[in-house]
Design a protein around this motif. Structure first.
Motif, PDB file in Angstrom:
ATOM      1  N   LYS A   1       8.365  -0.123  -8.687  1.00 50.81           N
ATOM      2  CA  LYS A   1       9.190   0.887  -9.346  1.00 50.81           C
ATOM      3  C   LYS A   1       8.444   2.195  -9.564  1.00 50.81           C
ATOM      4  O   LYS A   1       8.989   3.271  -9.369  1.00 50.81           O
ATOM      5  N   THR A   2       7.179   2.102 -10.007  1.00 50.15           N
ATOM      6  CA  THR A   2       6.408   3.322 -10.245  1.00 50.15           C
ATOM      7  C   THR A   2       4.977   3.137  -9.746  1.00 50.15           C
ATOM      8  O   THR A   2       4.478   2.020  -9.666  1.00 50.15           O
ATOM      9  N   ASN A   3       4.344   4.246  -9.438  1.00 46.25           N
ATOM     10  CA  ASN A   3       2.942   4.236  -9.020  1.00 46.25           C
ATOM     11  C   ASN A   3       2.078   4.570 -10.226  1.00 46.25           C
ATOM     12  O   ASN A   3       1.772   5.729 -10.486  1.00 46.25           O
ATOM     13  N   ALA A   4       1.739   3.542 -10.987  1.00 53.65           N
ATOM     14  CA  ALA A   4       0.965   3.745 -12.208  1.00 53.65           C
ATOM     15  C   ALA A   4      -0.440   4.233 -11.871  1.00 53.65           C
ATOM     16  O   ALA A   4      -0.980   3.903 -10.816  1.00 53.65           O
TER      17      ALA A   4
ATOM     18  N   ILE B   1     -20.298   9.062   0.626  1.00 53.31           N
ATOM     19  CA  ILE B   1     -18.915   8.618   0.764  1.00 53.31           C
ATOM     20  C   ILE B   1     -18.076   9.356  -0.270  1.00 53.31           C
ATOM     21  O   ILE B   1     -18.588   9.783  -1.311  1.00 53.31           O
ATOM     22  N   PHE B   2     -16.810   9.521   0.040  1.00 56.24           N
ATOM     23  CA  PHE B   2     -15.835  10.058  -0.895  1.00 56.24           C
ATOM     24  C   PHE B   2     -14.754   8.999  -1.051  1.00 56.24           C
ATOM     25  O   PHE B   2     -14.298   8.433  -0.052  1.00 56.24           O
ATOM     26  N   TYR B   3     -14.338   8.731  -2.268  1.00 60.92           N
ATOM     27  CA  TYR B   3     -13.358   7.658  -2.462  1.00 60.92           C
ATOM     28  C   TYR B   3     -12.425   7.982  -3.634  1.00 60.92           C
ATOM     29  O   TYR B   3     -12.739   8.819  -4.493  1.00 60.92           O
ATOM     30  N   THR B   4     -11.305   7.304  -3.639  1.00 61.59           N
ATOM     31  CA  THR B   4     -10.418   7.303  -4.797  1.00 61.59           C
ATOM     32  C   THR B   4      -9.659   5.979  -4.793  1.00 61.59           C
ATOM     33  O   THR B   4      -9.603   5.283  -3.774  1.00 61.59           O
ATOM     34  N   VAL B   5      -9.069   5.647  -5.933  1.00 62.59           N
ATOM     35  CA  VAL B   5      -8.308   4.399  -6.065  1.00 62.59           C
ATOM     36  C   VAL B   5      -6.897   4.761  -6.524  1.00 62.59           C
ATOM     37  O   VAL B   5      -6.731   5.460  -7.531  1.00 62.59           O
ATOM     38  N   ILE B   6      -5.899   4.306  -5.762  1.00 61.17           N
ATOM     39  CA  ILE B   6      -4.501   4.590  -6.099  1.00 61.17           C
ATOM     40  C   ILE B   6      -3.710   3.283  -6.115  1.00 61.17           C
ATOM     41  O   ILE B   6      -4.129   2.283  -5.529  1.00 61.17           O
ATOM     42  N   GLN B   7      -2.579   3.292  -6.810  1.00 58.08           N
ATOM     43  CA  GLN B   7      -1.746   2.099  -6.897  1.00 58.08           C
ATOM     44  C   GLN B   7      -0.362   2.374  -6.332  1.00 58.08           C
ATOM     45  O   GLN B   7       0.131   3.496  -6.348  1.00 58.08           O
TER      46      GLN B   7
ATOM     47  N   MET C   1       0.832  -1.192   0.000  1.00 54.69           N
ATOM     48  CA  MET C   1       0.000   0.000   0.000  1.00 54.69           C
ATOM     49  C   MET C   1       0.870   1.246   0.000  1.00 54.69           C
ATOM     50  O   MET C   1       1.894   1.301   0.666  1.00 54.69           O
ATOM     51  N   ARG C   2       0.448   2.238  -0.787  1.00 50.00           N
ATOM     52  CA  ARG C   2       1.221   3.477  -0.840  1.00 50.00           C
ATOM     53  C   ARG C   2       1.126   4.212   0.497  1.00 50.00           C
ATOM     54  O   ARG C   2       0.069   4.239   1.125  1.00 50.00           O
ATOM     55  N   SER C   3       2.213   4.786   0.918  1.00 47.28           N
ATOM     56  CA  SER C   3       2.236   5.498   2.194  1.00 47.28           C
ATOM     57  C   SER C   3       1.467   6.814   2.068  1.00 47.28           C
ATOM     58  O   SER C   3       1.751   7.638   1.198  1.00 47.28           O
ATOM     59  N   LEU C   4       0.460   6.987   2.938  1.00 41.10           N
ATOM     60  CA  LEU C   4      -0.292   8.245   2.998  1.00 41.10           C
ATOM     61  C   LEU C   4      -0.002   8.871   4.356  1.00 41.10           C
ATOM     62  O   LEU C   4      -0.849   8.896   5.252  1.00 41.10           O
ATOM     63  N   LYS C   5       1.213   9.379   4.495  1.00 41.60           N
ATOM     64  CA  LYS C   5       1.690   9.881   5.776  1.00 41.60           C
ATOM     65  C   LYS C   5       0.877  11.104   6.211  1.00 41.60           C
ATOM     66  O   LYS C   5       0.677  12.044   5.455  1.00 41.60           O
ATOM     67  N   ASN C   6       0.442  11.056   7.478  1.00 44.30           N
ATOM     68  CA  ASN C   6      -0.326  12.162   8.068  1.00 44.30           C
ATOM     69  C   ASN C   6      -1.546  12.538   7.220  1.00 44.30           C
ATOM     70  O   ASN C   6      -1.801  13.729   6.972  1.00 44.30           O
ATOM     71  N   LEU C   7      -2.294  11.536   6.796  1.00 41.46           N
ATOM     72  CA  LEU C   7      -3.507  11.789   6.024  1.00 41.46           C
ATOM     73  C   LEU C   7      -4.504  12.570   6.884  1.00 41.46           C
ATOM     74  O   LEU C   7      -4.862  12.139   7.972  1.00 41.46           O
ATOM     75  N   ASP C   8      -4.929  13.707   6.387  1.00 41.88           N
ATOM     76  CA  ASP C   8      -5.867  14.568   7.119  1.00 41.88           C
ATOM     77  C   ASP C   8      -7.281  14.271   6.607  1.00 41.88           C
ATOM     78  O   ASP C   8      -7.644  14.661   5.487  1.00 41.88           O
ATOM     79  N   ILE C   9      -8.075  13.590   7.427  1.00 39.51           N
ATOM     80  CA  ILE C   9      -9.407  13.157   7.005  1.00 39.51           C
ATOM     81  C   ILE C   9     -10.319  14.355   6.756  1.00 39.51           C
ATOM     82  O   ILE C   9     -10.971  14.451   5.709  1.00 39.51           O
ATOM     83  N   GLU C  10     -10.368  15.287   7.705  1.00 37.80           N
ATOM     84  CA  GLU C  10     -11.282  16.425   7.582  1.00 37.80           C
ATOM     85  C   GLU C  10     -10.946  17.307   6.384  1.00 37.80           C
ATOM     86  O   GLU C  10     -11.821  17.693   5.613  1.00 37.80           O
ATOM     87  N   LYS C  11      -9.659  17.621   6.202  1.00 38.11           N
ATOM     88  CA  LYS C  11      -9.255  18.466   5.074  1.00 38.11           C
ATOM     89  C   LYS C  11      -9.459  17.743   3.746  1.00 38.11           C
ATOM     90  O   LYS C  11      -9.791  18.370   2.733  1.00 38.11           O
TER      91      LYS C  11
END
Length: 199
Positions: free
Chosen positions: A156-159, A146-152, A1-11
């Motif tokens: 080597k790269t985050n396609a 709900i709010f959502y997104t999909v990331i990879q 899983m990609r690192s989402l450091k200090n993800l701010d939920i409210e913002k």
């Protein structure tokens, strides 16, 4: 899983965009992808100019058009991957969360970061899950949406995610707006493209 450091939920919910501390490698990856796509798009246009219109060149036009469309769409997906898509519903928030969690469990996502307003669904991009390549659906909950997104995340790269984001949207809309909650067997990409009825 990609690192989402200090993800701010409210913002993130307020801005409808993932708000977190992006690592230098993620920034470099994004710039590198834009650079490669820009070169491919530029040279595709140059080659288009050189091709003289004739029935014999239809294959050339098709190949170049496909390449150009792919590069433009991939660039768009990469540019908007942090943007959150909204799906509204008319059931209680806890019921919506229960349905989403049951969906994740039934289809064997690795579920993490469960809180009152946030869930991650993780799944391997390919069969070699030991490589650490995963696709993550980030889901935020509000009272009536709900709010959502999909990331990879790759080795080597985050396609960018090209197709599955549309399927997950269709699934979420369906389960959140059902009067009687019912999970059907998950279909393959082939079945979804050619056998799904158009709503």
């Amino acid at each position: 899983m990609r690192s989402l450091k200090n993800l701010d939920i409210e913002k993130s919910i307020e801005s409808k965009k993932l708000v977190y501390e992006e690592s230098w490698s993620d920034k470099f990856d994004a710039v590198g992808r834009y650079f490669i796509f820009s070169i491919l798009i530029f040279y595709s246009f140059l080659v288009f100019k050189e091709i003289k219109p004739s029935p014999n060149n239809s294959l050339d036009y098709f190949v170049l058009s496909s390449l150009l469309t792919f590069c433009l769409y991939s660039s768009y997906c990469k540019f908007t991957e942090k943007n959150l898509k909204e799906i509204k519903f008319y059931i209680h928030k806890e019921e919506a969360k229960r349905r989403i969690l049951e969906y994740g469990k039934k289809y064997k996502y690795r579920i993490s970061k469960i809180s009152s307003n946030l869930i991650f669904f993780n799944e391997p991009i390919n069969g070699f899950s030991g490589w650490g390549e995963e696709k993550t659906t980030v889901i935020f909950f509000q009272d009536q949406s709900i709010f959502y997104t999909v990331i990879q995340n790759g080795r080597k790269t985050n396609a960018p995610v090209l197709i599955s984001q549309h399927f997950i949207r269709k699934d979420f809309k369906k389960i959140l707006n059902q009067k009687k909650f019912d999970l059907n067997p998950k279909k393959s990409y082939f079945d979804r493209f050619f056998n799904d009825p158009i709503n």
